[in-house]
Design a protein around this motif. Sequence first.
Motif, PDB file in Angstrom:
ATOM      1  N   LEU A   1       0.768  -1.600  -0.253  1.00  0.00           N
ATOM      2  CA  LEU A   1      -0.010   0.039  -0.101  1.00  0.00           C
ATOM      3  C   LEU A   1       0.921   1.152   0.041  1.00  0.00           C
ATOM      4  N   ASN A   2       0.438   2.310  -0.893  1.00  0.00           N
ATOM      5  CA  ASN A   2       1.035   4.000  -0.285  1.00  0.00           C
ATOM      6  C   ASN A   2      -0.007   4.078   1.200  1.00  0.00           C
ATOM      7  N   MET A   3       0.855   5.373   1.115  1.00  0.00           N
ATOM      8  CA  MET A   3       0.823   6.068   2.567  1.00  0.00           C
ATOM      9  C   MET A   3      -0.918   6.262   2.812  1.00  0.00           C
ATOM     10  N   LYS A   4      -1.144   6.860   1.953  1.00  0.00           N
ATOM     11  CA  LYS A   4      -2.927   6.740   1.960  1.00  0.00           C
ATOM     12  C   LYS A   4      -3.419   6.430   2.306  1.00  0.00           C
ATOM     13  N   ASP A   5      -3.372   4.655   1.346  1.00  0.00           N
ATOM     14  CA  ASP A   5      -3.870   3.205   1.605  1.00  0.00           C
ATOM     15  C   ASP A   5      -3.778   3.147   2.980  1.00  0.00           C
ATOM     16  N   LEU A   6      -2.553   2.737   3.847  1.00  0.00           N
ATOM     17  CA  LEU A   6      -2.093   2.856   4.723  1.00  0.00           C
ATOM     18  C   LEU A   6      -2.543   3.596   5.813  1.00  0.00           C
TER      19      LEU A   6
END
Length: 229
Positions: free
Chosen positions: A176-181
């Motif tokens: 995941l990218n940061m926004k997803d995390l």
Amino acid sequence: MNKRHNSFYLIHKALRVAMYEMATALQHADFADVLTTETTIQQLEELLLLFDSHALGEDHFFNEPLKAKEPAIAKMFEKEHEEDHRLAAVLQQLIVSWRYASTDDKRLEYGQLLCYAFNEFIAFNLYHMNKEEMKLNEALWRNYTDEQILATEQTLVSQIPPEKMMKYAHWLVRGLNMKDLLGWLTPIRQNAPASVFDALFAIAQKHLPTSKYNSLAKQLARPQTTSVL
Ligand SMILES: [Fe+2]
């Protein structure tokens, strides 16, 4: 960009990165080196179990109920899961052949066949997951509200045993990218028992690069680390 809820978005990112990392590990493997390669093969077996559980969950919670409303779509995706199962069975058979091979030449030969079979597994699943996020989602969106879809997703997630959930979490962290995390962990922090959040956050700490972990920790107001991961 469609604003409807995509139940498959996060978990498919996790499953894709699991396949990408496994594909690299298989390309690096020396199939004549039994001791080292056995670890990679066990990781492959674990990946196949995760894909199998994921497909069963999708069938039970999404495709089966959808049959009453859109039978053709629901059956098409169940059929694709049967093909997915067949491709996994080919891999499992090649694993047995590799383990029982009596010479290095045979081990190398089965290893090469295993790599080809895994490429087919990846190719099929990349295509299949895209199709779920487009065609299956369109059918779900036509027939259910986002609240209903989210409730189904939460029921699906709640029946995953904790040990298996931690394995999915490992690949979520990797994929995941940061926004997803933040989108994944923030509601868990708000709604789940602290022990659940702590266990997931520990996986993030273990498997994220230091800078990404520190950025996540900062945004979730958790202690940062200076260790090199
Ligand atoms: Fe699927």
